[in-house]
Design a protein around this motif. Structure first.
Motif, PDB file in Angstrom:
ATOM      1  N   ARG A  74       1.043  -1.719   0.046  1.00  0.00           N
ATOM      2  CA  ARG A  74       0.224  -0.184  -0.078  1.00  0.00           C
ATOM      3  C   ARG A  74       1.205   0.938  -0.267  1.00  0.00           C
ATOM      4  N   PRO A  75       0.593   2.266  -0.180  1.00  0.00           N
ATOM      5  CA  PRO A  75       1.339   3.488  -0.841  1.00  0.00           C
ATOM      6  C   PRO A  75       1.782   3.970   1.091  1.00  0.00           C
ATOM      7  N   TYR A  76       3.009   4.198   1.021  1.00  0.00           N
ATOM      8  CA  TYR A  76       3.596   4.031   1.822  1.00  0.00           C
ATOM      9  C   TYR A  76       4.852   6.073   2.303  1.00  0.00           C
ATOM     10  N   GLY A  77       4.180   7.091   2.866  1.00  0.00           N
ATOM     11  CA  GLY A  77       5.265   7.602   2.358  1.00  0.00           C
ATOM     12  C   GLY A  77       5.770   8.434   4.176  1.00  0.00           C
ATOM     13  N   LEU A  78       6.875   9.287   3.992  1.00  0.00           N
ATOM     14  CA  LEU A  78       8.208   9.895   4.698  1.00  0.00           C
ATOM     15  C   LEU A  78       7.853  11.247   4.855  1.00  0.00           C
ATOM     16  N   LEU A  79       7.538  12.059   5.360  1.00  0.00           N
ATOM     17  CA  LEU A  79       7.883  13.448   5.470  1.00  0.00           C
ATOM     18  C   LEU A  79       8.949  13.630   6.173  1.00  0.00           C
ATOM     19  N   ALA A  80       9.679  14.506   5.536  1.00  0.00           N
ATOM     20  CA  ALA A  80      11.076  15.619   6.107  1.00  0.00           C
ATOM     21  C   ALA A  80      10.969  16.441   5.586  1.00  0.00           C
ATOM     22  N   ARG A  81      11.448  17.711   7.059  1.00  0.00           N
ATOM     23  CA  ARG A  81      11.959  18.711   6.752  1.00  0.00           C
ATOM     24  C   ARG A  81      13.510  19.142   7.450  1.00  0.00           C
ATOM     25  N   LEU A  82      14.209  19.615   6.192  1.00  0.00           N
ATOM     26  CA  LEU A  82      15.872  19.357   5.754  1.00  0.00           C
ATOM     27  C   LEU A  82      16.015  20.977   6.454  1.00  0.00           C
ATOM     28  N   ARG A  83      17.155  20.650   7.718  1.00  0.00           N
ATOM     29  CA  ARG A  83      17.360  21.494   8.376  1.00  0.00           C
ATOM     30  C   ARG A  83      18.114  22.679   7.626  1.00  0.00           C
ATOM     31  N   GLU A  84      18.728  22.343   6.686  1.00  0.00           N
ATOM     32  CA  GLU A  84      19.812  23.008   5.276  1.00  0.00           C
ATOM     33  C   GLU A  84      18.931  22.818   4.431  1.00  0.00           C
ATOM     34  N   PRO A  85      18.451  23.424   3.294  1.00  0.00           N
ATOM     35  CA  PRO A  85      17.781  22.972   2.105  1.00  0.00           C
ATOM     36  C   PRO A  85      19.261  22.629   1.766  1.00  0.00           C
ATOM     37  N   LEU A  86      18.355  21.743   0.496  1.00  0.00           N
ATOM     38  CA  LEU A  86      19.859  21.527  -0.669  1.00  0.00           C
ATOM     39  C   LEU A  86      19.435  21.474  -1.666  1.00  0.00           C
ATOM     40  N   ASP A  87      20.242  21.345  -3.065  1.00  0.00           N
ATOM     41  CA  ASP A  87      19.855  21.098  -4.613  1.00  0.00           C
ATOM     42  C   ASP A  87      19.287  19.825  -4.763  1.00  0.00           C
ATOM     43  N   PHE A  88      18.472  19.638  -5.006  1.00  0.00           N
ATOM     44  CA  PHE A  88      18.099  18.615  -5.665  1.00  0.00           C
ATOM     45  C   PHE A  88      17.775  18.820  -7.375  1.00  0.00           C
ATOM     46  N   GLU A  89      17.703  19.961  -7.649  1.00  0.00           N
ATOM     47  CA  GLU A  89      17.564  20.387  -9.444  1.00  0.00           C
ATOM     48  C   GLU A  89      16.587  19.397  -9.369  1.00  0.00           C
ATOM     49  N   ALA A  90      16.213  20.837  -8.796  1.00  0.00           N
ATOM     50  CA  ALA A  90      14.185  20.829  -8.800  1.00  0.00           C
ATOM     51  C   ALA A  90      13.827  21.931 -10.492  1.00  0.00           C
ATOM     52  N   VAL A  91      12.601  21.671 -10.725  1.00  0.00           N
ATOM     53  CA  VAL A  91      12.679  22.563 -11.611  1.00  0.00           C
ATOM     54  C   VAL A  91      12.862  23.735 -12.105  1.00  0.00           C
ATOM     55  N   ASP A  92      12.452  24.203 -10.800  1.00  0.00           N
ATOM     56  CA  ASP A  92      12.859  25.631 -10.502  1.00  0.00           C
ATOM     57  C   ASP A  92      13.928  26.680 -10.548  1.00  0.00           C
ATOM     58  N   GLU A  93      14.766  25.104  -9.762  1.00  0.00           N
ATOM     59  CA  GLU A  93      16.371  25.185  -9.730  1.00  0.00           C
ATOM     60  C   GLU A  93      16.582  26.375  -7.962  1.00  0.00           C
ATOM     61  N   ARG A  94      15.087  25.701  -7.234  1.00  0.00           N
ATOM     62  CA  ARG A  94      15.514  26.623  -6.089  1.00  0.00           C
ATOM     63  C   ARG A  94      15.973  25.580  -5.084  1.00  0.00           C
ATOM     64  N   PRO A  95      16.238  25.285  -3.954  1.00  0.00           N
ATOM     65  CA  PRO A  95      16.969  24.468  -3.491  1.00  0.00           C
ATOM     66  C   PRO A  95      15.766  24.265  -2.499  1.00  0.00           C
ATOM     67  N   VAL A  96      15.949  22.441  -1.712  1.00  0.00           N
ATOM     68  CA  VAL A  96      14.939  22.043  -0.727  1.00  0.00           C
ATOM     69  C   VAL A  96      14.745  21.873   0.080  1.00  0.00           C
ATOM     70  N   ASP A  97      13.723  21.667   1.217  1.00  0.00           N
ATOM     71  CA  ASP A  97      13.769  21.928   2.134  1.00  0.00           C
ATOM     72  C   ASP A  97      12.812  21.014   3.006  1.00  0.00           C
ATOM     73  N   LEU A  98      11.350  21.000   2.444  1.00  0.00           N
ATOM     74  CA  LEU A  98      10.427  20.092   1.981  1.00  0.00           C
ATOM     75  C   LEU A  98      10.968  18.636   1.092  1.00  0.00           C
ATOM     76  N   VAL A  99      10.215  17.700   1.840  1.00  0.00           N
ATOM     77  CA  VAL A  99      10.700  16.074   1.184  1.00  0.00           C
ATOM     78  C   VAL A  99       9.661  15.049   1.939  1.00  0.00           C
ATOM     79  N   PHE A 100       8.819  14.967   0.522  1.00  0.00           N
ATOM     80  CA  PHE A 100       7.983  13.624   0.664  1.00  0.00           C
ATOM     81  C   PHE A 100       8.169  12.211   0.300  1.00  0.00           C
ATOM     82  N   LEU A 101       8.978  11.403   0.808  1.00  0.00           N
ATOM     83  CA  LEU A 101       8.863  10.185   0.452  1.00  0.00           C
ATOM     84  C   LEU A 101       8.492   9.446  -0.517  1.00  0.00           C
TER      85      LEU A 101
END
Length: 153
Positions: A74-101
């Motif tokens: 069944r679908p499983y999720g994990l939510l992480a708020r990062l202490r420091e934003p990091l480069d995730f090669e996002a579509v808008d090129e902004r660093p990421v600080d909220l991650v939902f696996l």
């Protein structure tokens, strides 16, 4: 299906440290593997394959790494708020600080796509993202994703 349906209470990490995208994916894969009693290497390999198709950094400081796995029932999720934003090669090129696996079953029709779309919509909503960023601790984050506190975006 709400975010709360995808998250166990211990699947919210309020202050995760990661040195980069690869380290973050590895950490999340290990945490998910422990929670689901699966092989972390298999989860990580699936996440890396998916990232190879294009970054799951969806913009506005949010990343939604996801993969389909035969062993997931069944679908499983994990939510992480990062202490420091990091480069995730996002579509808008902004660093990421909220991650939902999000780990999804291989065979399950449209439900996984609906879960993925709902998570993306809720996390990209500016009010929801601001509330998640402002939460003081894991309990605060958990309360926000309970379905009662976050809007539907």
């Amino acid at each position: 299906m709400t975010l709360d349906d995808l998250l166990a209470p211990d699947s919210v990490i309020p202050d995760l440290r990661a040195s980069g995208k690869a380290a973050l994916l590895d950490d999340l894969a290990r945490r998910a593997a422990r929670a689901l009693d699966l092989d972390a290497g298999e989860i990580l390999a699936a996440l890396v394959r998916r990232e190879g198709l294009g970054s799951t950094g969806i913009g506005a400081g949010v990343a939604l790494p996801h993969a389909r796995l035969d062993a997931v029932r069944r679908p499983y999720g994990l939510l992480a708020r990062l202490r420091e934003p990091l480069d995730f090669e996002a579509v808008d090129e902004r660093p990421v600080d909220l991650v939902f696996l999000l780990l999804l079953p291989t065979e399950s029709g449209g439900e996984p796509l609906n879960a993925l779309a709902r998570v993306a919509r809720q996390l990209r909503d500016p009010e929801n993202a601001a509330a998640l960023r402002a939460a003081r601790n894991a309990a605060g984050l958990s309360a926000l994703v309970s379905g009662r506190s976050l809007g539907t975006g």
